[in-house]
Design an enzyme around this catalytic site. Structure first.
Site, short mmCIF file in Angstrom:
data_model
loop_
_atom_site.label_atom_id
_atom_site.label_comp_id
_atom_site.label_asym_id
_atom_site.label_seq_id
_atom_site.Cartn_x
_atom_site.Cartn_y
_atom_site.Cartn_z
N PRO A 283 0.84 -1.22 0.00
CA PRO A 283 0.00 0.00 0.00
C PRO A 283 0.86 1.25 0.00
O PRO A 283 1.79 1.38 0.81
CB PRO A 283 -0.79 -0.13 1.31
N GLN B 257 -6.94 -1.80 1.52
CA GLN B 257 -6.54 -1.59 2.91
C GLN B 257 -7.44 -0.53 3.52
O GLN B 257 -7.47 0.61 3.06
CB GLN B 257 -5.08 -1.13 2.98
N TYR C 267 -2.05 5.08 13.17
CA TYR C 267 -3.41 5.49 12.83
C TYR C 267 -4.37 4.98 13.91
O TYR C 267 -3.94 4.42 14.91
CB TYR C 267 -3.76 5.02 11.42
N ARG D 87 -2.47 -5.37 9.11
CA ARG D 87 -1.13 -4.77 9.19
C ARG D 87 -0.91 -4.25 10.60
O ARG D 87 -1.75 -3.54 11.15
CB ARG D 87 -0.95 -3.64 8.17
N ARG E 294 8.68 1.13 -2.92
CA ARG E 294 9.50 1.98 -3.79
C ARG E 294 9.98 1.28 -5.06
O ARG E 294 10.01 1.91 -6.12
CB ARG E 294 10.70 2.53 -3.00
#
Length: 795
Positions: free
Chosen positions: A437, A515, A596, A644, A738
């Protein structure tokens, strides 16, 4: 376990130039860059080799070595040096190299013996000799060059030496008194570890580097053994502290330890006895210093840094330090510049070595975790433990061994491990690659648009087994930034269906996952490229979190969620999940990481609640598990769900690695099909230990201790890394971010580069012509047939 070839070659060339320039031409006493008087504290290999180099490069230089022990005193037995280190010695001082070469024992094989089965891997190229013989050679070279050696003599106070000499080199070992004298300057960090070990020897030569595992009634013990002479081997016996105590070694004297170790590893030793040299049980200590120099005083070797013996010797690092220090002193115009250049050159090399050493050290500390692996996989795991030896590297060294591991793993012939399928509930992924993600912050009012279609569609066409969306927010106020996507309206669900339809139609065989998350206290911020985690200059929305704690001093303070609000948030997640199912996603991941909202409940650093949702780990898990259960209840039963987590907060008092295992177990017990193991981003003051694949050890631990499939993330950058991690059993899937930004077709290109063309990596028909690397230069030029020489001109 050694610096890059280019770096070492540069040192070699610089030293050769320096030797030619200074032979018979001593520097002026007034030349500040090339000290005429040098003091060396410590007469081990690092100190002696430094002295020899300094004297050889400037014969007029006065070099004095202080050593508290006698010349023939030594601790330990054999020393292993790499070909790279030997190349540096050869070019810097051929006399020393030729003397070493006469005594080297060389071999290629590694034997791994576990549960009575021996596996052999070849092609590793080792060279070793006795530590005492190494010291003799260096003493002889120093005396021949005119170095003043002062054995059995304590060095004067370093402050006095610094006043009397132009340069003081502290090579006084892991317990360096010099370092301790100036600890406020060097700021050392010394870390102890969990294993006890003892350095012993045997009067015969092993025919390979041997690792042997003994499962005793007290626990697991291991032997590391290697030859260092035609009739002698080093033997290191190592075990966890609690095993050492349970076995009674804490109450054993030297003789008793020798006899018991010889009995435990009788098979490896062929019933022969062990011998010691004032050997004591000890624990390894990792030494790191913030600075390596102070005025004209510089640290070298173990005084500056240590690396665990399981990946190489401290002697190797000390010799490489000496080569670099001598070269920098020759080429820099002043001593301060030389010492700065030395540290700048060596520090990244040492840091990389220490990361590899720590990975190896921790592998042996956690050895019981791997005992149940299939035999060949266990051997492969051991060989690749430091991440320096990889699948591709090992295949080049020993293709037969690597292929046997692949067969045991279940790889069809010619199929790299990364292209084997993996099943999660009713979903079979055709390969082990996941597009991680990645927040792209390109939505308007939570609506994914053309950018998302192209971004995710391109990566689906690129061959990954699973493509994940960015964190999709479950409510408007749950967004991180105004550019975040959502699934809190039907219109957003329709826009997402456009993306999933494209993936399923144009990239058949690729799964797409969503997600779901809520920003919590990290919301209402600017787009990443406008100021990551910076609050919006205007238009902010109110934030909610587990506790009323701002993320940074500049951040908005969130409201602590009430019980009624917890119910509202849970319903937001279930509504979003139902829309995700209708939008056609194949997999759903619940985002409980990176600080989060749900992550904020899990970490003790961000959850300060005193009600039923705060305090113990069980209570901190309660709300995330309630959300998971609610989402699982509306998500189609045949479709998998993953979670996750941040396995560590990289901050004191945060989530521990053991708590991460318990968190994974809890979600697995509630029906999670896999755990996506990330780390950090929970608190702003974190201190991550970055490095290649630096987060994968956390996934490894969760997989083996929680018994649940895992997705590994974190600086996994090459297909070789993916193959290595999968084949060693450290993870089931690898998520890369990346690399997929750099190359949307990363997976297909990985297949092409490995010569793989099979069901694990299928090129879309319109792209199949690109499945071979384009030719970049002319290939039809005629080959030269004759070499003509210009006639010699006489006269």
């Amino acid at each position: 376990m050694s610096p890059t070839p280019g770096a070492r070659g540069s040192v070699d060339r610089r030293l050769r130039r320096g030797a030619r320039a200074t032979t018979g031409n001593p520097r002026s006493r007034d030349d500040p860059g090339h000290p005429l008087r040098a003091a060396i504290i410590g007469g081990g290999p690092g100190g002696l080799y430094t002295a020899a180099l300094l004297k050889r490069l400037a014969p007029g230089r006065e070099v004095t070595v202080w050593e508290r022990n006698a010349p023939d005193d030594t601790f330990g037995f054999g020393v292993v040096l790499s070909d790279e280190t030997l190349g540096g010695i050869e070019h810097a001082d051929p006399v020393v190299y030729e003397a070493l070469k006469q005594d080297f024992v060389r071999w290629d094989d590694i034997h791994i013996v576990h549960r009575g089965i021996r596996h052999t891997s070849t092609g590793h190229r080792f060279a070793a000799l006795g530590r005492r013989r190494l010291l003799e050679i260096l003493h002889e070279r120093c005396r021949a060059l005119g170095v003043e050696l002062r054995p059995r003599t304590e060095a004067p106070d370093p402050a006095r030496l610094a006043e009397a000499y132009d340069l003081v080199v502290a090579a006084d070992g892991v317990h360096s008194a010099t370092r301790e004298t100036y600890r406020d300057v060097f700021r050392p960090r010394v870390t102890g570890h969990r294993c006890r070990y003892i350095w012993l020897a045997a009067d015969f030569a092993f025919d390979a580097f041997r690792f042997e595992i003994a499962e005793t009634g007290h626990g697991v013990m291991q032997l590391h053994g290697y030859p260092y002479a035609a009739d002698a081997s080093t033997v290191i016996v190592e075990m966890r502290e609690e095993v050492w105590r349970a076995a009674g070694f804490d109450a054993s004297d030297e003789r008793e330890s020798l006899e018991r170790c010889a009995e435990i590893f009788a098979d490896a030793l062929g019933g022969r006895p062990l011998k010691s040299n004032r050997s004591e049980w000890t624990t390894f200590r990792t030494v790191v210093n913030e600075r390596w120099s102070h005025g004209n005083l510089v640290l070298l070797g173990d005084a500056a840094h240590t690396a665990h013996f399981s990946i190489g010797s401290g002697t190797k690092l000390a010799v490489e330090d000496a080569l670099a220090l001598a070269a920098c002193l020759e080429e820099q115009p002043s001593l301060p510049q030389a010492l700065t250049a030395y540290e700048e050159e060596r520090r990244p090399v040492v840091a990389s070595t220490q990361r590899a050493a720590r990975a190896s050290l921790e592998w042996f500390e956690d050895l019981p975790r791997y005992l149940g692996q299939p035999p060949r996989q266990f051997a492969f795991n051991l060989l690749t433990r430091s991440r320096r030896v990889t699948h591709d590297n090992l295949r080049l060294r020993d293709a037969r061994f690597t292929e046997s591991v692949e067969r045991e793993f279940g790889c069809p012939p010619g199929t790299p491990p990364m292209f084997t399928p993996f099943r999660l509930r009713g979903l079979t992924l055709r390969n082990r690659v996941v597009v991680s993600p990645m927040d792209v912050y390109s939505a308007t009012d939570g609506l994914p648009g053309d950018f998302h279609l192209v971004h995710l569609g391109a990566r689906a066409l690129g061959g990954a087994g699973l493509v994940m969306t960015e964190m999709v927010c479950v409510s408007e106020e749950g967004r991180i930034t105004p550019g975040c996507t959502g699934l809190y309206t039907g219109r957003q669900a329709g826009a997402w269906k456009r993306v999933t339809d494209f993936v399923h139609a144009q990239a058949p065989g690729t799964a797409i996952g969503v997600q779901l998350g809520h920003s919590g206290r990290k919301g209402s911020t600017r787009l990443m490229w406008e100021g990551i985690d910076e609050p919006l200059p205007d238009g902010n929305w109110p934030l909610v979190a587990a506790s009323a704690l701002p993320y940074t001093p500049r951040s908005q303070t969130p409201r602590e969620l009430s019980r009624a609000q917890l119910t509202d948030v849970r319903e937001q997640f279930t509504s979003a999940a139902a829309r995700a199912a209708r939008a056609g996603f194949d997999l759903l991941e619940l985002h409980c990481a990176h600080g989060y909202l749900l992550s904020g409940f899990l970490s003790p650093l961000t959850n300060h609640r005193t009600d039923a949702y705060g305090g113990t780990l069980e209570k901190r898990l309660r709300f995330p598990l309630e959300v998971f259960d609610a989402v699982r209840g509306v998500w189609p039963a045949e479709r998998p769900m993953t979670v996750r987590i941040s396995a560590t907060d990289w901050a004191e008092g945060g989530t521990s690695a053991q708590e991460a295992v318990e968190i994974a177990r809890a979600f697995a017990a509630h029906g999670a099909d896999a755990i996506d193991v990330s780390t950090g981003q929970v608190v702003a003051g974190e201190r991550p230990e970055y490095g290649r694949s630096y987060q994968t050890p956390f996934a490894d631990r969760v997989r083996h201790e929680a018994g649940v499939p895992v997705i590994a993330v974190g600086a996994i950058s090459s297909w070789d890394d993916v193959n290595s991690l999968i084949l060693a059993g450290r993870t089931d899937l690898c998520a890369l971010a990346r690399p997929h930004l750099y190359d949307p077709h990363w997976t297909l290109h990985a297949a092409a580069e490995q010569g793989y063309d099979g069901p694990g990596a299928v090129w879309p028909a319109p792209y199949r012509a690109g499945s071979r690397r384009p030719v970049t230069g002319r290939t039809d030029a005629p080959r030269p047939r004759l070499t003509l020489h210009t006639p010699r001109q006489d006269g």
